[in-house]
Motif scaffolding. Structure first.
Motif, PDB file in Angstrom:
ATOM      1  N   GLY A  77      38.669  54.600  36.855  1.00  0.00           N
ATOM      2  CA  GLY A  77      37.523  54.688  35.963  1.00  0.00           C
ATOM      3  C   GLY A  77      36.224  55.083  36.626  1.00  0.00           C
ATOM      4  O   GLY A  77      35.158  55.003  35.993  1.00  0.00           O
ATOM      5  N   SER A  78      36.280  55.511  37.872  1.00  0.00           N
ATOM      6  CA  SER A  78      35.068  55.943  38.563  1.00  0.00           C
ATOM      7  C   SER A  78      34.804  57.414  38.287  1.00  0.00           C
ATOM      8  O   SER A  78      35.740  58.197  38.067  1.00  0.00           O
ATOM      9  N   SER A  79      33.552  57.796  38.322  1.00  0.00           N
ATOM     10  CA  SER A  79      33.190  59.204  38.250  1.00  0.00           C
ATOM     11  C   SER A  79      33.046  59.739  39.677  1.00  0.00           C
ATOM     12  O   SER A  79      32.990  58.958  40.641  1.00  0.00           O
ATOM     13  N   GLU A  80      32.964  61.051  39.819  1.00  0.00           N
ATOM     14  CA  GLU A  80      32.776  61.615  41.155  1.00  0.00           C
ATOM     15  C   GLU A  80      31.441  61.160  41.733  1.00  0.00           C
ATOM     16  O   GLU A  80      31.330  60.922  42.936  1.00  0.00           O
ATOM     17  N   GLU A  81      30.435  61.030  40.875  1.00  0.00           N
ATOM     18  CA  GLU A  81      29.143  60.522  41.347  1.00  0.00           C
ATOM     19  C   GLU A  81      29.271  59.087  41.829  1.00  0.00           C
ATOM     20  O   GLU A  81      28.684  58.707  42.848  1.00  0.00           O
ATOM     21  N   ASP A  82      30.054  58.264  41.109  1.00  0.00           N
ATOM     22  CA  ASP A  82      30.295  56.888  41.542  1.00  0.00           C
ATOM     23  C   ASP A  82      30.903  56.874  42.941  1.00  0.00           C
ATOM     24  O   ASP A  82      30.476  56.119  43.824  1.00  0.00           O
ATOM     25  N   ILE A  83      31.937  57.700  43.125  1.00  0.00           N
ATOM     26  CA  ILE A  83      32.675  57.711  44.392  1.00  0.00           C
ATOM     27  C   ILE A  83      31.748  58.102  45.538  1.00  0.00           C
ATOM     28  O   ILE A  83      31.790  57.489  46.611  1.00  0.00           O
ATOM     29  N   ARG A  84      30.922  59.111  45.314  1.00  0.00           N
ATOM     30  CA  ARG A  84      30.008  59.551  46.374  1.00  0.00           C
ATOM     31  C   ARG A  84      28.977  58.487  46.713  1.00  0.00           C
ATOM     32  O   ARG A  84      28.432  58.482  47.825  1.00  0.00           O
ATOM     33  N   SER A  85      28.716  57.579  45.784  1.00  0.00           N
ATOM     34  CA  SER A  85      27.697  56.553  46.021  1.00  0.00           C
ATOM     35  C   SER A  85      28.262  55.269  46.617  1.00  0.00           C
ATOM     36  O   SER A  85      27.508  54.368  46.966  1.00  0.00           O
ATOM     37  N   TYR A  86      29.594  55.167  46.727  1.00  0.00           N
ATOM     38  CA  TYR A  86      30.191  53.947  47.270  1.00  0.00           C
ATOM     39  C   TYR A  86      29.762  53.754  48.723  1.00  0.00           C
ATOM     40  O   TYR A  86      29.630  54.719  49.477  1.00  0.00           O
ATOM     41  N   PRO A  87      29.574  52.513  49.133  1.00  0.00           N
ATOM     42  CA  PRO A  87      29.185  52.263  50.532  1.00  0.00           C
ATOM     43  C   PRO A  87      30.286  52.696  51.498  1.00  0.00           C
ATOM     44  O   PRO A  87      31.476  52.678  51.165  1.00  0.00           O
ATOM     45  N   THR A  88      29.869  53.096  52.681  1.00  0.00           N
ATOM     46  CA  THR A  88      30.808  53.585  53.695  1.00  0.00           C
ATOM     47  C   THR A  88      31.877  52.555  54.014  1.00  0.00           C
ATOM     48  O   THR A  88      33.039  52.911  54.260  1.00  0.00           O
ATOM     49  N   ILE A  89      31.522  51.282  54.019  1.00  0.00           N
ATOM     50  CA  ILE A  89      32.484  50.235  54.344  1.00  0.00           C
ATOM     51  C   ILE A  89      33.651  50.247  53.364  1.00  0.00           C
ATOM     52  O   ILE A  89      34.814  50.048  53.730  1.00  0.00           O
ATOM     53  N   GLU A  90      33.364  50.499  52.093  1.00  0.00           N
ATOM     54  CA  GLU A  90      34.431  50.583  51.094  1.00  0.00           C
ATOM     55  C   GLU A  90      35.329  51.794  51.357  1.00  0.00           C
ATOM     56  O   GLU A  90      36.547  51.738  51.199  1.00  0.00           O
ATOM     57  N   PHE A  91      34.705  52.884  51.765  1.00  0.00           N
ATOM     58  CA  PHE A  91      35.443  54.096  52.101  1.00  0.00           C
ATOM     59  C   PHE A  91      36.372  53.844  53.295  1.00  0.00           C
ATOM     60  O   PHE A  91      37.536  54.270  53.304  1.00  0.00           O
ATOM     61  N   ILE A  92      35.874  53.136  54.304  1.00  0.00           N
ATOM     62  CA  ILE A  92      36.680  52.841  55.493  1.00  0.00           C
ATOM     63  C   ILE A  92      37.835  51.908  55.138  1.00  0.00           C
ATOM     64  O   ILE A  92      38.960  52.068  55.644  1.00  0.00           O
ATOM     65  N   SER A  93      37.597  50.950  54.272  1.00  0.00           N
ATOM     66  CA  SER A  93      38.677  50.054  53.832  1.00  0.00           C
ATOM     67  C   SER A  93      39.794  50.853  53.173  1.00  0.00           C
ATOM     68  O   SER A  93      40.984  50.566  53.371  1.00  0.00           O
ATOM     69  N   ALA A  94      39.415  51.874  52.396  1.00  0.00           N
ATOM     70  CA  ALA A  94      40.419  52.731  51.759  1.00  0.00           C
ATOM     71  C   ALA A  94      41.189  53.532  52.806  1.00  0.00           C
ATOM     72  O   ALA A  94      42.402  53.750  52.659  1.00  0.00           O
ATOM     73  N   MET A  95      40.514  53.981  53.858  1.00  0.00           N
ATOM     74  CA  MET A  95      41.200  54.686  54.944  1.00  0.00           C
ATOM     75  C   MET A  95      42.272  53.798  55.565  1.00  0.00           C
ATOM     76  O   MET A  95      43.411  54.227  55.804  1.00  0.00           O
ATOM     77  N   GLU A  96      41.908  52.550  55.842  1.00  0.00           N
ATOM     78  CA  GLU A  96      42.856  51.614  56.454  1.00  0.00           C
ATOM     79  C   GLU A  96      44.020  51.325  55.505  1.00  0.00           C
ATOM     80  O   GLU A  96      45.179  51.213  55.938  1.00  0.00           O
ATOM     81  N   GLU A  97      43.724  51.234  54.207  1.00  0.00           N
ATOM     82  CA  GLU A  97      44.783  51.017  53.220  1.00  0.00           C
ATOM     83  C   GLU A  97      45.726  52.217  53.176  1.00  0.00           C
ATOM     84  O   GLU A  97      46.949  52.067  53.099  1.00  0.00           O
ATOM     85  N   TRP A  98      45.165  53.422  53.225  1.00  0.00           N
ATOM     86  CA  TRP A  98      45.964  54.648  53.187  1.00  0.00           C
ATOM     87  C   TRP A  98      46.919  54.711  54.365  1.00  0.00           C
ATOM     88  O   TRP A  98      48.088  55.049  54.210  1.00  0.00           O
ATOM     89  N   VAL A  99      46.436  54.357  55.544  1.00  0.00           N
ATOM     90  CA  VAL A  99      47.287  54.342  56.732  1.00  0.00           C
ATOM     91  C   VAL A  99      48.380  53.278  56.580  1.00  0.00           C
ATOM     92  O   VAL A  99      49.567  53.526  56.880  1.00  0.00           O
ATOM     93  N   ALA A 100      48.007  52.088  56.088  1.00  0.00           N
ATOM     94  CA  ALA A 100      48.971  50.998  55.927  1.00  0.00           C
ATOM     95  C   ALA A 100      50.068  51.367  54.918  1.00  0.00           C
ATOM     96  O   ALA A 100      51.212  50.896  55.024  1.00  0.00           O
ATOM     97  N   LEU A 101      49.731  52.214  53.935  1.00  0.00           N
ATOM     98  CA  LEU A 101      50.704  52.637  52.923  1.00  0.00           C
ATOM     99  C   LEU A 101      51.595  53.785  53.411  1.00  0.00           C
ATOM    100  O   LEU A 101      52.439  54.275  52.644  1.00  0.00           O
TER     101      LEU A 101
END
Length: 208
Positions: free
Chosen positions: A180-204
């Motif tokens: 349910g996020s927009s592209e603008e939402d995604i670009r505004s997410y804090p870097t820490i949230e982005f890094i958490s997703a990176m770690e999740e992607w690797v774990a998956l």
């Protein structure tokens, strides 16, 4: 697995919108090579002074990546950004004057254009400062090469890491749009949230 001193990489750079693509590229390269990027904004406890949080990160990270490319300005009304060189000095001081594992710390310094840093910070003459020209592919290559040498990261081709980064971004954007996020939402997410997703992607298992 939790981050340890041996696997932690403290990243010291600008946290503004302009620099975020390079910050994300640095962080992804670190994660893709099996290490943990550590940034001052990672703690939500803003009652702790920022300098104390930075000191804790430096003392708990064997590796430090310091990008000084934002220390130069062409705007006569703007000030030079001095936080990054100050924190580089803290990291060097921890290695030079610290005890035990702190003496094993390794430091990478990045700049935008070759020799820019030495014009403003002549005391680091003799250091191997690496330029990225504001290009995230070049940044990934520089960080990868240093991590393989200094951190003994398992060798992985830069082109493979860059391809992994493209796959991660596609996976991440598709997931967030479905949530349910927009592209603008995604670009505004804090870097820490982005890094958490990176770690999740690797774990998956690095899904395509």
């Amino acid at each position: 697995m939790a981050a340890t001193f041996e696997t932690s990489v403290c990243i010291n750079c600008a946290f503004d919108q302009e620099f975020s693509p390079l910050l994300h590229a640095i962080a992804f390269c670190v994660v893709d090579l099996g290490f943990y990027p550590r940034l001052a904004p990672e703690t939500a406890d803003h009652s702790t002074p920022r300098l104390e949080r930075i000191t804790t990160l430096i003392n708990s990270s064997k590796f430090g990546i310091h990008d000084l490319s934002k220390c130069k300005t062409s705007d006569p009304e703007a000030y030079f950004r001095m936080n990054m060189p100050f924190e580089l000095g803290m990291d060097f001081g921890a290695r030079r004057f610290g005890d035990g594992p702190l003496k094993t710390k390794a430091i990478l310094v990045l700049e935008h254009t070759a020799y820019d840093t030495k014009k403003a910070l002549s005391d680091i003459a003799g250091w191997d400062v690496l330029a990225h020209d504001g290009n995230y592919d070049t940044t990934i290559r520089q960080v990868r090469n240093w991590m393989v040498h200094a951190a003994r990261a398992t060798p992985k081709g830069p082109a493979r890491i860059i391809a992994d980064y493209a796959s991660f971004q596609q996976w991440y954007y598709e997931r967030e749009l479905q949530r349910g996020s927009s592209e603008e939402d995604i670009r505004s997410y804090p870097t820490i949230e982005f890094i958490s997703a990176m770690e999740e992607w690797v774990a998956l298992g690095r899904p395509a």
